[in-house]
Scaffold this motif. Structure first.
Motif, mmCIF file in Angstrom:
data_model
loop_
_atom_site.group_PDB
_atom_site.id
_atom_site.type_symbol
_atom_site.label_atom_id
_atom_site.label_comp_id
_atom_site.label_asym_id
_atom_site.label_seq_id
_atom_site.Cartn_x
_atom_site.Cartn_y
_atom_site.Cartn_z
ATOM 1 N N UNK A 285 0.840 -1.191 0.000
ATOM 2 C CA UNK A 285 0.000 0.000 0.000
ATOM 3 C C UNK A 285 0.872 1.237 0.000
ATOM 4 N N UNK A 286 0.662 2.112 0.979
ATOM 5 C CA UNK A 286 1.432 3.358 1.040
ATOM 6 C C UNK A 286 2.791 3.170 1.703
ATOM 7 N N UNK A 287 3.077 1.978 2.201
ATOM 8 C CA UNK A 287 4.349 1.735 2.883
ATOM 9 C C UNK A 287 5.380 1.140 1.933
ATOM 10 N N UNK A 288 6.609 1.581 2.107
ATOM 11 C CA UNK A 288 7.738 0.940 1.431
ATOM 12 C C UNK A 288 7.908 -0.467 1.974
ATOM 13 N N UNK A 289 8.189 -1.422 1.103
ATOM 14 C CA UNK A 289 8.537 -2.778 1.531
ATOM 15 C C UNK A 289 9.930 -2.722 2.171
ATOM 16 N N UNK A 290 9.959 -2.572 3.489
ATOM 17 C CA UNK A 290 11.228 -2.365 4.193
ATOM 18 C C UNK A 290 12.047 -3.637 4.333
ATOM 19 N N UNK A 291 11.475 -4.768 4.010
ATOM 20 C CA UNK A 291 12.241 -6.011 4.071
ATOM 21 C C UNK A 291 13.194 -6.121 2.885
#
Length: 767
Positions: A285-291
């Motif tokens: 969604x609006x979040x970066x895939x931080x993994x």
């Protein structure tokens, strides 16, 4: 020589010049109207910011104009001496802070292409670079990471200072304000990620080198870097520059909005793919895939740090040279900005903690400035106060003397409108304990050229001078807590919604004054304790940061309001993005909806004391007020949505509200070990629900009518949101004395009722 410093005066920082406290009013203007300057001086203005350039950028030249007449363009020093002479002739006791442009000349940029922002194909992007005192067509934007630019600009700055120090009025120069980038505000004038031209950067050798060193400081070893990025090719020597697809989350709203607008008629749209979930490998969604894409956030963190590092570089030069001169710069925009390309957001604390900068500055945001509205600021000013530094507001307050566009867009039709808004904005400066310069960038000067405004400025100088003799320690009961580190983990619009528009729409209408901090300060022993904490965008928190927050909340059994996805990202956990991270921080078990959904909810239990001011049947969870720009004249608020959405799935929580669309719990309260946790799963909580929590936490509320309130222990200011009767509830029985009318409104009053027009501003000294 004069001696200027930031010094603690009666419990809070203030400008002090030659041992004398300087009220929080300065002026930045042009100098082509000497009588105007004289009248500003008579009104009490004594500190003036003079805008100029180095001789490196503007060496001065003789030329022939289009009419074949000989002309002379002043050098930077010639322009400064001319303006300083006009100022001191009209205001002999004036002090000057030199707003000095550090831009390189066009010739330098052409000869030093490696020092310019560079795209993946090796190109540079021509642009126009301008400030109030220069305008150039440039072959590409110079990189703030460039060591060569810093070196050459430092020579130019040193030569400028050498000449200033020999001037007969050098003792009137009390500081320098560092200017670079677009409009002097330290942002590059072209985009790092330009999707229209399929270009992304910065591949300049200067930035690549800075980025690598930034990563070394952040991660220490290549092994830790590879683990954090989940990439075997991660390195300090050739750090990954994110391409356009990597940065999909920045613009996630475009697909979301497209889906929301066309969802019902999708079958009738040819060639359009409706992506309701807006999820790609690089984002949730609006979040970066931080993994897998953490390097995208690291890249932008480094990009912003390079700007901060350049400011520190020049400030250190000046502080090493001078004792008794203040140094400042534009930096730290959490409103009215591009949180990615503008490079002036996420390294405020690096600058403040460097010890070389006395103040940072920014204009207020350009939303809802007309009578009845408020001018929201761009920084967390109480983090400055803790460090003995100051945030300075550029009060570019428009007046009825503007051209027709500004008069209409700012709703300033006569002198009454101007006076009312100038009173409001002064009250914010005084009560929130910041400094300000009033900025007249009117094309010919004269924005404040009005007898009534001169008299107003004179009275405000008197009010401020008196206020600075009183106890200035703050005793506010509500703290708004923001997070630098979270900014680059979410979409640009999510940042804008929660950090900018929300501050404009609701946070000045709670009915009580609030303080603004970065979450990092909660671990400081000198940060005051509050009854209510509002955790604004704390999405990214490490284990140590979480522990520091909980320790802070337990100190006085505080009530804590969490918004949207608190702690969703934990870099210390193997599962870096998960619902458990939210639960471990807030105490609430939560569920997640991985699609676009509505944030609107209604209060379920109106009898609960935590929602005492809730309005029955009102939909909450989004900004439902009019938020509009006074400059760009566009509808700035997008349709309300969440992606992902969160809900409360906790049988031990007291459910206060449920989503209208999904009938899932959206708002709840829960007793924790030594503190009270309140979770609003949508991004926004309306002012009356925050006021309800404030009352629940034992905070004093001055007003419950949506008026704009600015207050400290000595003053209460009300700016009327409507025409009619307005009520102020004082903390103690008092004799409210209106500072402009110079009269009492009664004695031994706990409550004051007063008739006001929309936009009227009353400032009471509470004895």
């Amino acid at each position: 020589m004069s001696y200027a410093e930031i010094k603690n005066i009666n419990g809070s920082p203030a400008f002090v010049i030659d041992g004398k406290v300087c009220p929080p009013m300065a002026m930045t203007t042009r100098f082509d109207k000497p009588d105007y300057i004289k009248n500003l001086g008579k009104s009490g203005m004594k500190v003036f910011f003079l805008m100029t350039n180095t001789d490196w950028l503007r060496p001065g030249r003789d030329y022939t104009d289009e009419n074949e007449e000989k002309q002379h363009e002043n050098s930077g020093m010639e322009a400064f001496k001319k303006n300083a002479s006009i100022l001191l002739k009209q205001v002999p006791d004036a002090y000057m802070i030199v707003r000095i442009g550090l831009h390189p000349p066009v010739k330098w940029m052409k000869e030093n292409a490696d020092e310019l922002i560079t795209y993946q194909d090796g190109s540079h992007e021509p642009a126009i670079l301008e400030s109030e005192v220069h305008r150039d067509e440039i072959p590409g934007m110079y990189s703030f990471a460039s060591g060569k630019w810093r070196h050459d600009a430092a020579i130019a700055l040193t030569e400028f200072c050498d000449e200033v120090d020999q001037l007969p009025f050098s003792d009137r120069v009390i500081g320098y304000f560092l200017a670079a980038g677009g409009t002097s505000e330290w942002y590059p004038v072209n985009s790092i990620c330009d999707r229209g031209k399929n270009k992304y950067g910065d591949f300049s050798p200067a930035f690549i080198d800075f980025y690598g060193n930034f990563l070394k400081k952040r991660y220490g070893t290549k092994e830790k870097l590879k683990q954090a990025w989940n990439r075997k090719d991660a390195s300090f020597d050739k750090p990954v520059i994110p391409d356009i697809e990597d940065q999909h989350y920045l613009f996630a709203e475009e697909n979301i909005m497209d889906a929301m607008k066309y969802y019902e008629s999708a079958d009738r749209i040819l060639g359009k793919s409706i992506d309701m979930d807006s999820e790609k490998p690089a984002n949730l969604g609006v979040f970066l895939n931080m993994k897998d894409y953490r390097y995208v956030a690291d890249f932008y963190d480094a990009f912003h740090e390079a700007t901060a590092d350049a400011i520190i570089y020049f400030a250190k030069l000046l502080k090493s040279r001078y004792r008794g001169k203040v140094v400042g710069a534009f930096y730290g925009s959490y409103g009215c900005t591009d949180y990615y390309n503008s490079s002036t957001t996420t390294s405020t604390l690096s600058i403040l903690d460097s010890g070389f900068v006395d103040f940072l500055a920014a204009p207020g945001v350009y939303n809802n400035r007309e009578s009845g509205g408020c001018v929201a600021q761009r920084e967390m000013q109480d983090s400055f106060r803790l460090r003995g530094q100051m945030f300075v507001a550029e009060e570019d307050s428009r007046t009825h003397l503007e051209d027709h566009f500004y008069r209409d867009s700012f709703g300033l039709y006569d002198v009454r409108d101007s006076i009312a808004t100038l009173k409001r904005d002064f009250a914010r400066v005084l009560c929130e304990d910041i400094y300000a310069w009033w900025f007249d960038q009117h094309s010919t000067g004269g924005r404040y050229q009005e007898d009534a405004i001169y008299r107003l400025f004179k009275r405000q100088e008197e009010i401020a001078a008196y206020a600075y003799t009183l106890d200035r320690s703050k005793e506010n009961e509500i703290a708004l807590i923001y997070d630098q580190e979270s900014c680059h983990t979410v979409s640009a619009y999510t940042d804008t919604l929660m950090l900018d528009y929300y501050r404009t729409s609701d946070l000045s209408r709670i009915g009580a004054p609030v303080d603004y901090y970065f979450h990092n300060d909660c671990s400081r022993e000198d940060m005051p304790d509050y009854k209510l904490y509002v955790m604004m965008n704390t999405f990214y928190l490490s284990d140590d940061e979480r522990d520091a927050l909980i320790r802070k909340f337990r100190k006085n059994h505080a009530v804590v309001l969490w918004l949207y996805a608190p702690g969703f990202i934990n870099p210390d956990r193997s599962d870096i993005m998960c619902n458990k991270n939210i639960e471990d921080l807030t105490g609430f078990k939560v569920g997640r909806i991985d699609r676009t959904c509505s944030p609107r909810f209604k209060i379920k239990d109106l009898s609960h004391p935590a929602v005492s001011y809730a309005v029955e049947d009102r939909r909450y969870g989004f900004i439902d007020r009019d938020v509009h720009s006074n400059v760009w004249l566009e509808n700035v608020i997008q349709p309300a949505y969440m992606n992902p959405g969160f809900y409360i799935d906790d049988p031990d929580a007291d459910i206060l509200g449920t989503y209208c669309e999904m009938e899932l719990p959206a708002y709840a309260v829960k007793d924790m070990d030594g503190w009270t946790s309140v979770y609003c799963a949508p991004q926004i909580l309306r002012s009356e629900l925050i006021a309800s929590l404030a009352k629940y936490a034992g905070c004093h509320l001055y007003n419950r009518q949506d008026d704009v309130i600015y207050a400290n222990k000595h003053f209460v200011t009300i700016h009327a949101a409507f025409k009619g009767k307005h009520i102020i509830h004082f903390k103690k029985p008092c004799s409210p004395y209106e500072m402009y009318e110079k009269r009492y409104y009664g004695h031994n009053l706990s409550k004051l009722e007063v008739e006001m027009r929309m936009g009227d501003t009353l400032m009471f000294y509470v004895k």
